[in-house]
Design an enzyme around this catalytic site. Structure first.
Site, PDB file in Angstrom:
ATOM      1  N   GLN A  95      11.805  24.953 -22.751  1.00 41.25           N
ATOM      2  CA  GLN A  95      12.475  23.652 -22.878  1.00 41.25           C
ATOM      3  C   GLN A  95      13.759  23.819 -23.673  1.00 41.25           C
ATOM      4  O   GLN A  95      14.509  22.867 -23.834  1.00 41.25           O
ATOM      5  CB  GLN A  95      11.562  22.665 -23.609  1.00 41.25           C
ATOM      6  N   HIS A 113      15.427  22.549 -19.242  1.00 38.11           N
ATOM      7  CA  HIS A 113      16.409  21.569 -19.722  1.00 38.11           C
ATOM      8  C   HIS A 113      17.848  22.088 -19.625  1.00 38.11           C
ATOM      9  O   HIS A 113      18.739  21.529 -20.253  1.00 38.11           O
ATOM     10  CB  HIS A 113      16.084  21.160 -21.169  1.00 38.11           C
ATOM     11  N   CYS A 139      38.005  22.388 -14.754  1.00 35.99           N
ATOM     12  CA  CYS A 139      37.891  23.429 -13.734  1.00 35.99           C
ATOM     13  C   CYS A 139      39.274  23.985 -13.389  1.00 35.99           C
ATOM     14  O   CYS A 139      40.217  23.216 -13.154  1.00 35.99           O
ATOM     15  CB  CYS A 139      37.231  22.848 -12.482  1.00 35.99           C
ATOM     16  N   CYS A 142      40.135  22.800  -9.536  1.00 36.72           N
ATOM     17  CA  CYS A 142      40.383  21.413  -9.117  1.00 36.72           C
ATOM     18  C   CYS A 142      40.772  20.484 -10.266  1.00 36.72           C
ATOM     19  O   CYS A 142      41.127  19.321 -10.032  1.00 36.72           O
ATOM     20  CB  CYS A 142      39.153  20.861  -8.393  1.00 36.72           C
ATOM     21  N   THR A 180       5.783  23.961 -29.139  1.00 36.55           N
ATOM     22  CA  THR A 180       6.094  22.683 -28.507  1.00 36.55           C
ATOM     23  C   THR A 180       5.061  21.643 -28.944  1.00 36.55           C
ATOM     24  O   THR A 180       3.881  21.943 -29.049  1.00 36.55           O
ATOM     25  CB  THR A 180       6.210  22.800 -26.966  1.00 36.55           C
ATOM     26  N   ASN A 205       1.141  27.380 -32.704  1.00 32.77           N
ATOM     27  CA  ASN A 205       1.872  26.328 -33.399  1.00 32.77           C
ATOM     28  C   ASN A 205       1.287  26.229 -34.815  1.00 32.77           C
ATOM     29  O   ASN A 205       0.069  26.202 -34.958  1.00 32.77           O
ATOM     30  CB  ASN A 205       1.678  24.991 -32.647  1.00 32.77           C
TER      31      ASN A 205
HETATM   32  P1  OAD Z   1       9.362  19.309 -30.763  1.00 34.87           P
HETATM   33  O1  OAD Z   1      10.451  19.253 -31.810  1.00 34.87           O
HETATM   34  O2  OAD Z   1       8.775  18.033 -30.286  1.00 34.87           O
HETATM   35  O3  OAD Z   1       8.153  20.204 -31.330  1.00 34.87           O
HETATM   36  C1  OAD Z   1       8.365  21.447 -31.944  1.00 34.87           C
HETATM   37  C2  OAD Z   1       7.005  22.027 -32.292  1.00 34.87           C
HETATM   38  O4  OAD Z   1       7.194  23.342 -32.785  1.00 34.87           O
HETATM   39  C3  OAD Z   1       6.221  21.260 -33.362  1.00 34.87           C
HETATM   40  O5  OAD Z   1       4.918  20.988 -32.872  1.00 34.87           O
HETATM   41  C4  OAD Z   1       6.151  22.236 -34.549  1.00 34.87           C
HETATM   42  O6  OAD Z   1       4.919  22.147 -35.261  1.00 34.87           O
HETATM   43  C5  OAD Z   1       6.267  23.567 -33.835  1.00 34.87           C
HETATM   44  N1  OAD Z   1       6.803  24.663 -34.648  1.00 34.87           N
HETATM   45  C6  OAD Z   1       7.639  24.619 -35.700  1.00 34.87           C
HETATM   46  N2  OAD Z   1       7.909  25.843 -36.168  1.00 34.87           N
HETATM   47  C7  OAD Z   1       7.229  26.714 -35.401  1.00 34.87           C
HETATM   48  C8  OAD Z   1       7.089  28.140 -35.375  1.00 34.87           C
HETATM   49  N3  OAD Z   1       7.727  28.917 -36.250  1.00 34.87           N
HETATM   50  N4  OAD Z   1       6.296  28.704 -34.435  1.00 34.87           N
HETATM   51  C9  OAD Z   1       5.641  27.915 -33.536  1.00 34.87           C
HETATM   52  N5  OAD Z   1       5.733  26.565 -33.513  1.00 34.87           N
HETATM   53  C10 OAD Z   1       6.512  25.967 -34.427  1.00 34.87           C
HETATM   54  O7  OAD Z   1       9.962  20.184 -29.592  1.00 34.87           O
HETATM   55  P2  OAD Z   1       9.583  20.270 -28.056  1.00 34.87           P
HETATM   56  O8  OAD Z   1       8.123  20.113 -27.858  1.00 34.87           O
HETATM   57  O9  OAD Z   1      10.280  21.462 -27.534  1.00 34.87           O
HETATM   58  O10 OAD Z   1      15.021  17.796 -25.933  1.00 34.87           O
HETATM   59  O11 OAD Z   1      10.274  18.976 -27.487  1.00 34.87           O
HETATM   60  C11 OAD Z   1      10.818  18.993 -26.204  1.00 34.87           C
HETATM   61  C12 OAD Z   1      12.198  18.388 -26.171  1.00 34.87           C
HETATM   62  O12 OAD Z   1      12.299  17.281 -27.044  1.00 34.87           O
HETATM   63  C13 OAD Z   1      13.294  19.329 -26.619  1.00 34.87           C
HETATM   64  O13 OAD Z   1      13.741  20.134 -25.588  1.00 34.87           O
HETATM   65  C14 OAD Z   1      14.355  18.349 -27.067  1.00 34.87           C
HETATM   66  C15 OAD Z   1      13.517  17.319 -27.771  1.00 34.87           C
HETATM   67  O14 OAD Z   1      14.023  16.046 -27.799  1.00 34.87           O
HETATM   68  C16 OAD Z   1      16.204  17.152 -26.102  1.00 34.87           C
HETATM   69  O15 OAD Z   1      16.747  17.017 -27.164  1.00 34.87           O
HETATM   70  C17 OAD Z   1      16.778  16.606 -24.843  1.00 34.87           C
END
Ligand code: OAD
Length: 234
Positions: A95, A113, A139, A142, A180, A205
């Site tokens: 992501q 993403h 660009c 264009c 995530t 996580n």
């Molecule tokens: P989140 O910010 O929702 O979650 C990040 C997760 O990583 C949390 O559950 C933390 O506990 C965990 N975490 C932190 N440090 C870590 C480590 N060292 N090792 C393993 N895990 C760790 O992020 P995503 O689930 O990726 O999009 O959220 C998806 C999307 O939401 C992102 O791509 C972003 C966000 O809004 C946009 O901004 C468009």
């Protein structure tokens, strides 16, 4: 700690989120101290903002590029890249838009993403652009404004990428989710798909997530520590 012998699996999917990059120091988007507490996405990360003021949106993305270039991939990224070299079928579905997996040497990466390192011309398609500053905002053929190749708020996910991810989820017999929170759909539904199609599911996580109950194994640890150990790479 739990270890895995990758040779016992035919097809491995690693699904990564913001936590994977946060460990490298890449600023996160959501939550306290995240980018969206400093900036309004309505002004810099949606199509309407780009249509209104493309220069402002491109400048915002240049700041993101600068922040990412100050960071380095960590041991977890390198462990995944190493696994990709040793095992015939490893797919990374991420992501994250920062390209950290590729910088660590991974090749088979589905970027759900999009990427900070690509731009899109409405007439001439994708342009690779790596560096702190974009080579050009417009660009060269264009003169159209170039749009970051990123899935912004209110955008649809790219259908080709999504199909690639779903295909891999259905094929895999080992699914590992790393960093995530499991709240942003449709990606949050991925462990469910992998499980339904018979994969062993592991979550890495430091915190419990809303999806932790779905997994066969949960490793409450940082990715940089857990991944090399999981695959015996230390
Ligand atoms: P989140 O910010 O929702 O979650 C990040 C997760 O990583 C949390 O559950 C933390 O506990 C965990 N975490 C932190 N440090 C870590 C480590 N060292 N090792 C393993 N895990 C760790 O992020 P995503 O689930 O990726 O999009 O959220 C998806 C999307 O939401 C992102 O791509 C972003 C966000 O809004 C946009 O901004 C468009």
């Amino acid at each position: 700690m739990q270890t895995i012998n990758p040779d016992e699996y035919q097809y491995i999917v690693l699904f990564t989120g913001a936590g994977m990059s946060a460990e490298s120091g890449v600023p996160t988007y959501r939550g306290r101290g995240g980018i969206w507490s400093e900036y309004r996405w309505e002004e810099c990360a949606c199509q309407e903002a780009f249509d209104r003021d493309p220069q402002k949106v491109l400048e915002f993305h240049e700041l993101r590029r600068q922040a990412v270039l100050e960071c380095q991939p960590h041991d977890g990224h390198f462990a995944i890249a190493e696994l990709g070299k040793r095992h015939p079928k490893v797919v990374i579905v991420t992501q994250n838009i920062d390209g950290m997996h590729q910088r660590a040497g991974s090749e088979n990466v589905v970027e759900l993403h999009g990427s900070l390192w690509r731009l899109r011309c409405p007439m001439h398609g994708i342009i690779e652009d790596i560096g702190e500053k974009y080579k050009s905002y417009k660009c060269e053929h264009c003169g159209n404004w170039l749009r970051p190749d990123i899935v912004w708020f209110r955008d649809m996910l790219d259908e080709y990428n999504m199909n690639q991810a779903i295909f891999a989820l259905r094929k895999c017999d080992l699914f590992i989710s790393i960093g995530t929170s499991g709240v942003v759909y449709p990606a949050a539904g991925f462990p469910k798909i992998a499980k339904e199609f018979g994969a062993k599911c592991i979550e890495i996580n430091p915190e419990q997530t809303e999806m932790s109950f779905m997994y066969d194994i949960t490793i409450q640890s940082a990715a940089g520590k857990a991944l090399p150990r999981l695959f015996h790479l230390t």
